[in-house]
Design a protein around this motif. Structure first.
Motif, PDB file in Angstrom:
ATOM      1  N   ALA C 160      -7.165  -6.083   2.187  1.00 30.51           N
ATOM      2  CA  ALA C 160      -5.730  -5.790   2.090  1.00 30.51           C
ATOM      3  C   ALA C 160      -5.320  -5.323   0.704  1.00 30.51           C
ATOM      4  O   ALA C 160      -4.347  -4.592   0.563  1.00 30.51           O
ATOM      5  CB  ALA C 160      -4.932  -7.029   2.481  1.00 30.51           C
ATOM      6  N   HIS C 186       0.336  -2.149  -5.767  1.00 31.37           N
ATOM      7  CA  HIS C 186      -0.661  -2.699  -4.867  1.00 31.37           C
ATOM      8  C   HIS C 186      -1.754  -3.437  -5.650  1.00 31.37           C
ATOM      9  O   HIS C 186      -2.216  -4.491  -5.261  1.00 31.37           O
ATOM     10  CB  HIS C 186      -1.274  -1.522  -4.100  1.00 31.37           C
TER      11      HIS C 186
ATOM     12  N   HIS D   3       8.291   7.630  -8.278  1.00 25.72           N
ATOM     13  CA  HIS D   3       8.720   6.523  -7.421  1.00 25.72           C
ATOM     14  C   HIS D   3       9.568   5.553  -8.209  1.00 25.72           C
ATOM     15  O   HIS D   3       9.292   5.259  -9.359  1.00 25.72           O
ATOM     16  CB  HIS D   3       7.500   5.776  -6.892  1.00 25.72           C
ATOM     17  N   PRO D   5      10.597   1.821  -8.983  1.00 28.07           N
ATOM     18  CA  PRO D   5       9.851   0.572  -8.851  1.00 28.07           C
ATOM     19  C   PRO D   5      10.247  -0.218  -7.603  1.00 28.07           C
ATOM     20  O   PRO D   5       9.408  -0.776  -6.927  1.00 28.07           O
ATOM     21  CB  PRO D   5      10.239  -0.195 -10.119  1.00 28.07           C
ATOM     22  N   SER D   8       8.851   1.182  -4.531  1.00 25.67           N
ATOM     23  CA  SER D   8       7.400   0.969  -4.546  1.00 25.67           C
ATOM     24  C   SER D   8       7.073  -0.428  -4.057  1.00 25.67           C
ATOM     25  O   SER D   8       6.119  -0.653  -3.345  1.00 25.67           O
ATOM     26  CB  SER D   8       6.863   1.124  -5.957  1.00 25.67           C
ATOM     27  N   LEU D   9       7.923  -1.352  -4.456  1.00 27.80           N
ATOM     28  CA  LEU D   9       7.683  -2.735  -4.080  1.00 27.80           C
ATOM     29  C   LEU D   9       7.665  -2.860  -2.561  1.00 27.80           C
ATOM     30  O   LEU D   9       6.843  -3.571  -1.991  1.00 27.80           O
ATOM     31  CB  LEU D   9       8.790  -3.615  -4.683  1.00 27.80           C
ATOM     32  N   VAL D  12       4.522  -1.420  -1.137  1.00 26.64           N
ATOM     33  CA  VAL D  12       3.332  -2.220  -1.326  1.00 26.64           C
ATOM     34  C   VAL D  12       2.993  -2.992  -0.071  1.00 26.64           C
ATOM     35  O   VAL D  12       1.868  -2.986   0.393  1.00 26.64           O
ATOM     36  CB  VAL D  12       3.548  -3.192  -2.513  1.00 26.64           C
ATOM     37  N   LEU D  15       1.731  -0.734   2.538  1.00 26.56           N
ATOM     38  CA  LEU D  15       0.413  -0.183   2.255  1.00 26.56           C
ATOM     39  C   LEU D  15      -0.697  -1.214   2.371  1.00 26.56           C
ATOM     40  O   LEU D  15      -1.856  -0.869   2.519  1.00 26.56           O
ATOM     41  CB  LEU D  15       0.405   0.411   0.845  1.00 26.56           C
ATOM     42  N   ALA D  16      -0.307  -2.465   2.289  1.00 26.34           N
ATOM     43  CA  ALA D  16      -1.315  -3.502   2.286  1.00 26.34           C
ATOM     44  C   ALA D  16      -2.230  -3.421   3.490  1.00 26.34           C
ATOM     45  O   ALA D  16      -3.376  -3.832   3.445  1.00 26.34           O
ATOM     46  CB  ALA D  16      -0.639  -4.878   2.249  1.00 26.34           C
TER      47      ALA D  16
END
Lengths: 309, 565, 323, 541
Positions: C160, C186, D3, D5, D8-9, D12, D15-16
């Motif tokens: 992940a 990430h 982007h 921030p 983006s958070l 995240v 995207l995980a």
């Protein structure tokens, strides 16, 4: 009440507030049991451990990487399996715990000696002595333990031959840990001393004509030891972790004398290869050991000094 | 309608071994505009009643029985009880205010909690309140922080805060105990006036009979969680019916005349602290057998003579000496004490009286002046053997019985320490014998030596302190507020013990106290200190009857009394 | 105020000088840099020449004086290993460390303070007990072990999160940030959690203890007696008074974040100054090591100064007494 | 990239769960350390030289099988035993577009021998380099040297104009100011450096003007290089598909990667030989407490040799990924012969030998080991120490990091009884192994070896830290150097190896295997000298 009627120490301890709080918290009792068991087993390692990891002649590379006894391919002779050298992991962990506890206990003891001495002096005499000691404490606190370890390492290197130095690794790490703990002890003791020295029993001792040394040793010292005990317990955990971290980074105990940190470092190399027992069991032992110490520290704090952080 | 009615109130604190009943079956009433004094010694449960009314009992304490009615309604069912209907004033003004908010912020916050006010309105009201409680320049002071106020001023702020919500009932828990006498009188006046103006009911919790006599309309006397007697103030003070009340009043030192001893009228169940009469015959054995061996000079000269004593303390440190700030704690203090005399040293807190005592005892070296003991300057003779021998003859008893004994040492070791240190005994067995005798003399018995200080009550600890002070066979005893932390009944016992010892051992005593009645009972001569200097020194009776100095006069006027006997 | 500041600055300068000396001395003895800089086949003659050229044969005081003089000009020399100016190396790596530390610290504060407040206000609730046990586990597990486990679980088994590095970074000219790209965010999660966990539990315990302490105080009792609402008491009075000690310790903890950063950065290969330092240790890159140490001391001293200044903002007693 | 921030958070979390996407043409590559510098003459170190080999080129290069190939020189000939002529390639340009000429070779020959260059031994100081024309260069040596160009694969040619324009001085380690060449390059190789953050990341792109296009299967357009020192992190990154190629892979992790669906292993023996060196120079043995030095006795050395069970080390610690060695050079090095056999593992014989030498009760000494220089070096050291314990020898293993370890074993400290090291002959010829490891380290016939005043002058035997000394070997080594007849030369080498084996001069252990972790569908060629040649990488389209 005459002395004869007084219950013995154990009963009194059992019946005291501390004993009561201890009994009332199953977690603390469990932690105490585990700690006693672990430290006991570690101290008795030479008698309990099925193998002696220091006896190089008994180590057979042919036994390397055997999994724990209950896994397929395991050998009942090696309860937790063996490491890459063929050392019995259970024995190694026992000896490793011994090293870790030893390093932790000695460094905390040293730190307490130094911290209490300087804390008492700074707090009692104040003035220039106090300023100098506290500045040293400030500076000391700037250095994380890892860097202190390097400093000691460097200094010892300059006046020792290489052989001596590698034999001294354990001493170096003890001194490093002690150096990184003592400022905290000194600060606490200084603060307590400043409170205690204005208490009237200290004035009474002065009126009797007691000298500073006697007042510090007989009167103030016993009364500042409560918080010190709490800090010492908590820092025992810190010292054990510190040793493990330094050993993990390769700055600690040499690989021939296992400590939990070096065992984890070695185990970490096998994290992907399936031989995870070499990482998991020393890791669990370390976590359990420190957790127990911290649980007891928490209980001590509750009993002795709720104000300590 | 009765403002407050407490019916059969019982408060319990369940403990590990037993349940402690702090208040047992108490029934009390209070009318509007009335001040009810709740009096009793420590542990009597008087403060517990106050917190029980507020519903602020510390866990695991709880109301185990009875009801508290405010205007006929059970307080537990009044939603806006706290602040709005009932307010409280705490003992210590230094810790009652949040140090991080200005006085105004705390007032405005409280005002706006209880009234619909805009911030400017609330601020205006806050200024008014400060004005009402007698704070000068309220417009500027409202924006200051608590630490910028003196103790008395802070207590006024606390009262202002308690008044914010226009409460019906105010509980004042020892509101003046932490304050000096002069301030105490002002605060009590303020409280009385406010009660009259606003018609609120006040429960005044105190241990001080004098305060009660001055302020309360009615008094309830508490003992061991129970109300033993209740009635109008004058009746209670002048014609107490219950034996406890009688013994309590008898123990209150009188400021109006001197008595030989405190009446040993004691209420039986008081038990815990009542000692068998000390066996002073023992004083003839060890304490007397080896009379002080150093400097037994001519008996006409004073034993102790203090000349131009002065000391100053650093208040602000700096690297450069010229930037340092000092305060003269004691300045030019001069007095003599004759053999066998008791000299009283009185003054308000911060007047420097304890500092004088400590300089004489050798705790602080004085900056200026001489301390002549038996004709020899003990301040100047640093560390010599002679000085140690002289020092030995000066001993001290401290104020706080809870901090004056090392909690980690057994009583036996505490008392033996001066003997060991001065090598006054030939053997361990002899030391033990002496310690046992000393503990018997102070009325504790030799067996007390095996125990630790925390196993004793305040009065008993003060006896241990006395035993320790006697262990060097002193000729000169400094008593620094020896009873100010004790309840009056215990105080009487300790003061009697000190008197007996002085007589039996022919001691010379410097007796320090802020409590004028006690001083009148104990001392031959009295010195009054103000701001580090002695402003008057004369015979006790003359000082109390015809004070020469204005400050002395003021102190004597403010002296609380139980009224004409 | 100004006098106080000057005094603190003087103290800080003294402290830095001492640290500089210690840094210098300790690294002077931490191994022979020359052995690292040359190949095994280099002749003794060349080694000696190199030692001479590096000034390693000068007397120690001379070396120290030169060191301080150059350090004052921001010149820590060239890295023995990388041949680059140390100042530039540190400047390149600093953003990564600062971002990691701040995110970890922010995480610790954001989670730790509410947890601590809750546990302090409701000490008996089962959730508070759970927090307490969790926090004990947090301070009992070594950072490196947590990092390895996170990598194993979230990086390898679940796939992940990235297991190393900063992801894509954006160069703002004077600062390289990973916080403007998705992959940067990430990548920072696992190391920040590893680094923040210890601090978080630590802060939680601290806040809890302070709240318990403050709630026992007279002014809180008095505030309750005045009828001030619970929320105001808890978050106005109690929390504000808790902040002062929490700030000190938390400030000191920022220092330890930098130290533990070494471990975290080494486990996650986070390209910060900690990783640079640990690499420098193994190669005995003296200029890098001593500059790093000075930098750490400087950061620590600045944080302390900052904490002192914050004190002035929060505590009126200090503000007044210094006037 | 702009982007915010905050957004983006949010991304995240989303995207995980998305696997990492990558451009097929970018090679994401990680190794243990970073290239130390972009200046090709500062440090002679395998990784740095190998890395720079993709950016710079030498006159010759080594093929994947380590055979010599023409590179910037198209061909060469020996005009006389001391006169070499190199014909340079004509269509070559440097990355800045400057054409490559003979002048650049002359400049490189000057700079490589100047200052503190680590590559001085590529060309003897008295070798003359002469430009015949723009594309012909002559090398004139004072003595015959049949293997002159063997070590030139990593002597990279630099551009004189660029160097002078950017004020690039000598390759100097103790320079006060940063050299332009530390961060920048101007080579002729297939890749040019795009961005460089030392120790963090280096990105490269294929050089469009590279002369060799089409001659190799390479299809990558970009390279992203990240140093990842931690072995576990490297493996994790490969398995989570953040990297395409990682090196090295610890032997214990090989099975895990082979089992993974998305990655594989390429492994093969290295040309490096691991060996134990025994201190035969000191009169007393460090760590023994003895008055004499038992290691001077050949029987004791053989006893140690026979006490080591190389097969079990091979099977258990190296998991079969090593080749037990009988010689100090590996297969693939000129002069290697499989006729040499190891002394058998024989504990009884070992004990007998010790008893004969008078050490029936054994003795102890210091055993210096590294823990971050070679494959499983620490584990092997400890295993050797444990094995020696079984014949009564207490080899006290002192395991240290590279810096401290080298400090201990290098002269003049020589604070060891035994130490473990690895050796790779730079020229891939036996001579260098004999020359630097086996020749007596002394300035002249009469001086003591490792005498402090002579240390600066010692060249032959400079890696002979055990102080092995046999005049016969010194003589043979000097003959081999100048012998141009290949058969005769090989016979001499064979003779030398026979003597050293008989003497138990060293205790060769094995050639370990190098293992490369490779993402599925990526193809590459591995080389025994661990140089990674990106020209042979083929990424899936």
């Amino acid at each position: 009440m005459t002395p004869e009627q007084r219950p013995n120490l154990f009963l009194r301890a059992y019946d005291s507030d501390a004993g009561y709080k201890f009994r009332r918290s199953p977690l603390t009792v469990l932690a105490g049991l585990i700690l006693v068991l672990m430290i006991g087993a570690a101290m008795l390692a030479p008698w309990i451990a099925p193998f002696d990891p220091f006896d190089k002649a008994s180590i057979d590379l042919f036994n390397a990487l055997i999994p724990p006894a209950w896994q397929s391919g395991g050998d009942p002779a090696f309860l937790l399996g063996t490491d890459d050298q063929g050392r019995d992991l259970f024995s190694t962990i026992l000896y490793g715990t011994r090293t870790s506890v030893f390093v932790g206990a000695i460094s905390v003891a040293l730190a307490v000696c130094a911290g209490v001495t300087f804390g008492l002096i700074a707090g009692y005499f104040g003035g220039l002595v106090d300023a100098v000691i506290m500045r040293i404490v400030d500076i000391q606190m700037t250095f994380p333990a890892i860097m202190v370890a390097l400093l000691i390492d460097g200094v010892t290197r300059s006046f020792m031959t290489r052989d001596q130095h590698s034999e001294m690794a354990i001493v170096v790490i003890i001194i490093a840990m002690a150096l990184s703990i003592w400022p905290q002890v000194a600060r606490t003791v200084r603060a307590s001393t400043m409170v205690e020295k204005s208490r009237e029993y200290v004035l009474a001792a002065q009126v009797i004509g007691r000298g500073s040394g006697a007042i510090l040793a007989r009167h103030i010292l016993p009364n500042v030891m409560g918080p010190v005990l709490v800090i010492a317990t908590i820092n025992l955990g810190v010292a054990i972790l510190g040793e493990a971290t330094l050993s993990f980074l390769g700055l600690g105990i040499p690989a021939g004398e296992p400590s939990l940190g070096t065992l984890i470092r070695i185990g970490n190399d096998f994290i992907f290869s399936g031989e995870r027992w070499m990482l998991i069991y020393p890791g669990l032992t370390l976590a359990l050991l420190v957790l127990s110490v911290n649980l007891l520290g928490d209980w001590l704090r509750d009993v002795l000094d709720p104000k300590l952080r | 309608m009765t403002l407050l009615s407490i019916q059969n109130l019982t408060v319990e604190y369940p403990g590990r071994k037993a349940t402690f009943t702090a208040v047992r079956d108490v029934t009390l009433t209070l009318e509007r505009g009335e001040i009810l004094g709740l009096v009793g010694e420590s542990g009597a449960g008087k403060s517990t009643i106050g917190t029980a009314i507020m519903g602020l009992l510390d866990r695991p304490g709880h109301v185990a029985g009875g009801r508290i009615l405010l205007d006929g309604t059970d307080t537990t069912s009044i939603p806006d009880l706290l602040g709005a209907r009932v307010s409280m004033i705490f003992q210590d003004p230094l810790t009652s205010l949040n140090p991080l908010y200005t006085v105004g912020q705390q007032l405005v916050e409280t005002l706006r909690t209880h009234h619909r006010l805009t911030p400017p309105e609330a601020r205006g009201k806050a200024v008014d309140l400060l004005d009402q409680v007698g704070i000068r320049e309220p417009e500027t002071r409202v924006d200051q922080y608590p630490h910028q106020f003196s103790g008395g001023m802070r207590q006024r702020v606390v009262i202002a805060l308690a008044l914010c919500s226009d409460p019906d009932l105010i509980i004042a828990d020892e509101p003046t105990t932490a304050l000096d006498v002069s301030v105490q009188a002002q605060i009590l006046d303020l409280l009385c006036n406010l009660v009259k103006e606003r018609g609120v009911g006040v429960i005044l919790v105190t241990h001080d009979m004098g305060v009660i006599a001055q302020t309360a309309d009615r008094v309830a006397v508490m003992y061991h969680g129970e109300v033993v007697e209740e009635g109008p103030t004058q009746q209670i003070i002048h014609a107490p019916r219950h034996a406890y009340t009688q013994s309590l009043l008898a123990a209150v030192p009188r400021g109006d005349r001197k008595l030989d001893r405190f009446p040993s009228l004691s209420y039986a169940p008081i038990g815990a602290d009542v000692q068998t009469a000390p066996d002073l015959s023992l004083t003839s054995t060890w304490l007397r057998s080896k009379a002080p061996d150093v400097g037994t000079g001519a008996s006409t000269k004073p034993l102790l003579s203090v000349k131009g004593l002065g000391i100053r303390f650093l208040t602000k440190n700096a690297i450069l000496p010229r930037n340092r700030r000092y305060v003269d704690a004691v300045k030019g203090v001069t007095f003599d004490i004759a053999r066998g005399e008791v000299l009283g040293l009185v003054g308000e807190s911060g007047s420097g009286k304890s500092t004088v005592a400590r300089m004489i005892a050798g705790i602080h070296p004085p900056d200026t002046g001489q301390i002549l003991f038996d004709g020899q300057d003990i301040a100047a003779r640093q560390g010599s053997h002679d000085r140690q021998a002289l020092r030995r003859q000066i001993q001290m008893i401290f104020q706080d019985p809870f901090s004056s004994l090392n909690p980690r040492m057994r009583v036996r070791d505490i008392v033996a320490e001066p003997i060991h240190h001065n090598r006054l005994a030939g053997s361990g067995a002899e030391t033990q014998k002496i310690v046992g005798d000393l503990l018997t003399i102070v009325g504790l018995g030799a067996a007390a030596g095996d125990r630790f200080p925390h196993e004793f009550s305040g009065g008993q600890r003060q006896r241990i302190s006395i035993a320790r002070a006697l262990a060097t066979r002193p000729r000169f005893l400094i008593c620094d507020e020896p009873t100010s932390a004790l309840d009056v009944s215990i105080q009487a016992q300790i003061l009697n013990l000190l008197k007996d010892l002085r007589d039996a051992l022919d001691l010379t005593v410097l007796f320090i106290s802020h409590d004028l009645p006690v001083v009148r009972q104990m001392c031959d001569r009295v010195a009054v200190m103000q701001k580090g200097q002695i402003c008057e020194l004369s015979e006790t009776e003359r000082l109390f009857e015809t004070p020469q100095n204005a400050y002395t006069q003021e102190l004597i006027d403010l002296m609380p009394s139980l009224g004409p006997a | 105020m100004i006098r106080f500041l000057l005094e603190r600055l003087l103290q800080a300068a003294l402290l830095l000088l001492v640290v500089a000396f210690l840094a210098f001395v300790m690294f002077r003895f931490a191994g022979d840099p020359v052995a690292q800089m040359v190949s095994i086949d280099t002749t003794m003659e060349d080694r000696t020449a190199l030692r001479e050229a590096l000034g390693l044969n000068d007397p120690l005081p001379t070396q120290f004086a030169q060191f301080v003089m150059r350090a004052l000009h921001g010149d820590f020399g060239l890295s023995y290993q990388l041949g680059r100016p140390v100042a530039a190396l540190l400047a390149d790596r600093l953003p990564a460390s600062i971002e990691l530390s701040l995110i970890a610290f922010g995480l610790a504060l954001l989670v730790g303070i509410p947890m601590g407040v809750y546990a302090g206000l409701k000490p008996e609730s089962w959730l508070s007990r759970a927090f307490l046990i969790f926090s004990l586990a947090g301070i009992s597990l070594p950072t490196f072990f947590i990092g390895i486990m996170l990598i194993l679980i979230f990086g390898v088994e679940l796939g992940a999160f990235p297991t190393f590095g900063r992801g894509d970074t954006v160069d703002l000219g004077w600062w390289t940030t990973g916080l403007l790209t998705p992959s940067g965010w990430h990548s920072i999660i696992l190391p920040a959690c590893t680094l923040g966990l210890f601090q978080m539990t630590f802060i939680m315990r601290l806040v809890r203890a302070e709240i318990l302490e403050v709630m026992r105080s007279d002014y809180i009792k008095f505030a309750r007696a005045r009828g001030i609402s619970k929320t105001r008491i808890h978050y106005g009075h109690a929390l504000k008074n808790t902040l002062v000690p929490v700030m000190t310790i938390a400030g000191l903890q920022l220092g330890s974040i930098i130290a533990f950063g070494i471990v975290t950065e080494s486990v996650f290969q986070w390209p910060g100054i900690g990783l640079l330092f640990i690499q420098a240790i193994s190669t005995v890159d003296i200029p890098v090591m001593s500059a790093y140490l000075l930098l750490v001391a400087l950061i620590f001293v600045s944080i302390n100064l900052l904490v002192d200044l914050l004190y002035f903002l929060v505590d009126p007693r200090l503000r007044m007494s210094s006037k | 990239m702009t982007h915010k921030p905050l957004s983006s958070l949010c991304l995240v979390t989303a995207l995980a769960l998305v696997p990492f996407a990558s451009s097929a043409q970018t090679l994401r590559f990680a190794a243990q350390g970073d290239a130390v510098t972009m200046d090709p003459y500062v440090v002679e170190e395998v990784f740095t030289s190998g890395f720079l080999g993709n950016v710079y080129e030498g006159l010759i290069r080594r093929a994947p099988d380590l055979s010599i190939q023409p590179a910037l020189a198209e061909s060469w000939e020996l005009l006389s035993p001391t006169h070499w002529r190199f014909h340079l390639r004509k269509d070559v340009t440097f990355h800045d577009g400057t054409p490559f000429t003979a002048d650049d070779v002359i400049y490189s020959a000057e700079r490589v021998r100047a200052g503190a260059s680590d590559f001085k031994n590529r060309l003897a100081a008295d070798t003359e380099v002469v430009a015949v024309d723009d594309h012909t260069v002559d090398f004139i040596t004072t003595e015959p040297n049949p293997i002159l160009h063997y070590t030139w694969a990593n002597w990279y040619i630099m551009n004189r104009d660029w160097a002078e324009a950017n004020n690039i001085g000598n390759a100097d380690k103790a320079a006060a100011e940063e050299s332009y060449a530390t961060l920048h390059e101007n080579g002729t190789g297939p890749f040019r450096v795009e961005t460089r953050e030392p120790g963090v990341k280096t990105t490269l792109t294929a050089y469009d003007g590279w002369w060799g296009k089409g001659s190799v299967p390479m299809n990558i357009s970009d390279v992203e290089y990240t140093p990842v020192p931690n072995a576990a992190t490297r493996v994790a990154a490969l398995l989570s598909e953040q990297l395409d190629v990682v090196f090295p892979i610890s032997v214990q992790d090989i099975a895990r990667i082979e089992a993974a669906p998305n990655a594989g292993i390429k492994a093969g023996p290295e040309v490096r030989t691991m060996y134990l060196t025994m201190n035969q120079w000191r009169d007393t043995l460090p760590g023994s407490g003895l008055e004499e030095n038992p290691l001077k006795d050949r029987r004791v050395r053989e006893a140690i040799y026979r006490a080591i069970d190389i097969e079990t080390i091979h099977a258990r610690i190296l998991r079969g990924r090593a080749t037990p060695a009988a010689l100090m050079v590996a297969p693939g090095v000129n002069g290697y012969s499989d006729t040499f056999k190891r002394y058998d593992y024989d504990v009884e014989r070992s004990k007998e030998l010790l008893a004969e030498a008078g050490y029936a009760d054994g003795f102890s000494f210091t055993f210096q080991c590294s823990n971050n220089m070679y494959v499983n070096d620490e584990a092997i050291c400890l295993a050797v120490s444990n094995m020696l314990a079984k014949v009564g020898i207490d080899a006290q293993a002192n395991v240290q990091a590279k810096a401290q370890y080298l400090e201990a074993i290098l002269a003049p400290n020589m604070d060891f009884g035994m130490a473990m090291l690895g050796t790779t002959p730079a020229s891939l010829d036996s001579h260098i192994a004999l020359y630097s490891l086996h020749m007596c380290p002394r300035a002249d016939e009469n001086s003591a070896i490792w005498a402090p005043e002579d240390q600066g002058q010692i060249i032959a035997g400079k890696s002979n830290f055990g102080g092995y000394c046999n005049p016969e070997i010194d003589r043979l080594a000097n003959e081999i150097l100048i012998e141009t007849d290949e058969d005769k030369r090989n016979a001499l080498i064979n003779e030398a190896w026979t003597i050293t084996t008989e003497d138990v001069a060293y205790l060769p252990l094995h050639q370990t295997w190098a293992a490369w972790g490779i993402r599925d569908k990526v193809d590459l060629q591995i080389r025994a000298d661990n140089v990674f040649d990106w020209r042979y990488v083929v990424m899936p389209e």
